[in-house]
Design an enzyme around this catalytic site. Structure first.
Site, PDB file in Angstrom:
ATOM      1  CG  ASP A  39      -0.208  -0.081   2.710  1.00  0.00           C
ATOM      2  OD1 ASP A  39       0.933  -0.685   2.466  1.00  0.00           O
ATOM      3  OD2 ASP A  39      -0.742   0.012   3.533  1.00  0.00           O
ATOM      4  CD  GLU A  61       9.718  -1.140  11.275  1.00  0.00           C
ATOM      5  OE1 GLU A  61       9.614  -1.304  12.586  1.00  0.00           O
ATOM      6  OE2 GLU A  61       8.545  -0.590  10.487  1.00  0.00           O
TER       7      GLU A  61
HETATM    8  N1  UDP Z   1      -0.372  -7.728   5.694  1.00  0.00           N
HETATM    9  C1  UDP Z   1      -0.672  -9.054   5.763  1.00  0.00           C
HETATM   10  N2  UDP Z   1      -1.731  -9.442   6.643  1.00  0.00           N
HETATM   11  C2  UDP Z   1      -2.237  -8.798   7.404  1.00  0.00           C
HETATM   12  C3  UDP Z   1      -2.329  -7.229   7.436  1.00  0.00           C
HETATM   13  C4  UDP Z   1      -1.241  -6.778   6.476  1.00  0.00           C
HETATM   14  O1  UDP Z   1      -0.046  -9.549   5.241  1.00  0.00           O
HETATM   15  O2  UDP Z   1      -3.034  -9.384   8.177  1.00  0.00           O
HETATM   16  C5  UDP Z   1       0.425  -6.805   4.754  1.00  0.00           C
HETATM   17  C6  UDP Z   1      -0.074  -5.655   3.864  1.00  0.00           C
HETATM   18  O3  UDP Z   1      -0.552  -6.126   2.903  1.00  0.00           O
HETATM   19  C7  UDP Z   1       1.058  -4.850   3.961  1.00  0.00           C
HETATM   20  C8  UDP Z   1       2.018  -5.046   5.313  1.00  0.00           C
HETATM   21  O4  UDP Z   1       1.372  -6.413   5.548  1.00  0.00           O
HETATM   22  O5  UDP Z   1       1.912  -5.431   2.690  1.00  0.00           O
HETATM   23  C9  UDP Z   1       1.811  -4.106   6.204  1.00  0.00           C
HETATM   24  O6  UDP Z   1       0.353  -3.841   6.653  1.00  0.00           O
HETATM   25  P1  UDP Z   1      -0.299  -2.414   6.424  1.00  0.00           P
HETATM   26  O7  UDP Z   1      -0.101  -1.804   5.316  1.00  0.00           O
HETATM   27  O8  UDP Z   1      -1.831  -2.971   6.963  1.00  0.00           O
HETATM   28  O9  UDP Z   1       0.320  -1.987   8.040  1.00  0.00           O
HETATM   29  P2  UDP Z   1       0.659  -0.384   8.107  1.00  0.00           P
HETATM   30  O10 UDP Z   1       1.186   0.276   6.925  1.00  0.00           O
HETATM   31  O11 UDP Z   1      -0.722   0.149   8.633  1.00  0.00           O
HETATM   32  O12 UDP Z   1       1.838  -0.499   9.381  1.00  0.00           O
HETATM   33 MN    MN Z   2       0.754   0.331   5.294  1.00  0.00          MN
END
Ligand code: UDP
Ligand code: MN
Length: 245
Positions: A109, A194
């Site tokens: 995203d 990280e």
């Molecule tokens: N993701 C996943 N399983 C989940 C939630 C997220 O594989 O249950 C993936 C999501 O597609 C993205 C990454 O893990 O590539 C980080 O998730 P997200 O963008 O929701 O997290 P944020 O950016 O809010 O920390």
């Molecule tokens: Mn994200």
């Protein structure tokens, strides 16, 4: 021999997945010498992801890395099981090779300026660069000393107990360096993925390589896709074939 960028993208089924993955895949079509490792948080691969990968024309591996039942809660990091699966795959396929490469965590995203990939391509150990749209500060960035040109600290809305207060999109790791660090892993602990990962690599702050003009350029953003209205998955499944499992 060219240096490949191994992009690790965790993904999972939700209403905005096709929009996010389409945008990312078409960004990657503009980048030479990449290898896309897409890992679904699922027990079965989805037809829509498979079709997208087939038509994208970027070399890829399509893997499954479902969250274990013990890590389904909110305190467990998102995308961690996927990334751990990608680590396994990289070790299986590139241990004892001389492949030149750089590993980068590219969440589905985020928004990427293609120039970021040329910045990270020269990573010798671990490189770092700013990430835009991080939480309330709107930015996460290493602080670079004007004198030494080295990274000396971090500017991030969440410092906590972190040695490396960086976002997942804010650094890249040399492939051979990663492979040489057998203990490299990522914890499920939300907020510390990280930091623990970089600590497990045994890297020190003075070794970090600043990119993007000494960390003054934002070339990647931590965007989040939100649907106009909250679609109901059950209804979408009835009216489209947007996902098949
Ligand atoms: N993701 C996943 N399983 C989940 C939630 C997220 O594989 O249950 C993936 C999501 O597609 C993205 C990454 O893990 O590539 C980080 O998730 P997200 O963008 O929701 O997290 P944020 O950016 O809010 O920390
Ligand atoms: Mn994200």
């Amino acid at each position: 021999e060219r240096t490949l960028i191994f992009l690790i993208t965790p993904t999972y089924t939700r209403p905005t997945q096709a929009a996010d993955m389409t945008r990312l895949s078409q960004t990657l079509q503009l980048v030479p010498d990449i290898f896309w490792i897409v890992v679904e948080d699922a027990h079965n691969s989805s037809r829509s992801v498979e079709d997208l990968l087939r038509r994208t024309n970027v070399p890829y591996a399509h893997l499954l890395g479902p969250r274990p039942p013990t890590h389904l809660d909110k305190r467990s990091g998102r995308g961690v099981s996927n990334r751990l699966r990608a680590f396994e795959w990289l070790r299986e396929n590139y241990s004892n090779t001389t492949q030149k490469g750089v590993i980068y965590f590219a969440d589905d995203d985020n928004a990427y300026d293609v120039r970021i990939f040329e910045e990270m391509r020269s990573t010798r150990i671990v490189s770092m660069f700013p990430v835009g749209l991080i939480s309330t500060l709107g930015l996460s960035t290493p602080i670079v000393s004007r004198k030494s040109g080295k990274i000396i600290g971090f500017h991030d809305p969440f410092i906590g107990r972190r040695k490396f207060a960086v976002d997942m999109a804010g650094f890249a790791v040399n492939l051979q360096f990663f492979l040489s660090q057998k203990k490299a892993t990522m914890p499920y602990k939300v907020g510390y993925e990280e930091d623990y990962f970089l600590k497990s690599l045994g890297v020190q702050i003075w070794q970090l390589e600043p990119k993007a003009e000494n960390c003054t350029q934002v070339l990647v953003w931590h965007t989040k896709t939100k649907p106009a209205d909250q679609p109901k998955l059950s209804l979408m499944k009835k009216v489209t074939n947007y996902t098949e499992t």
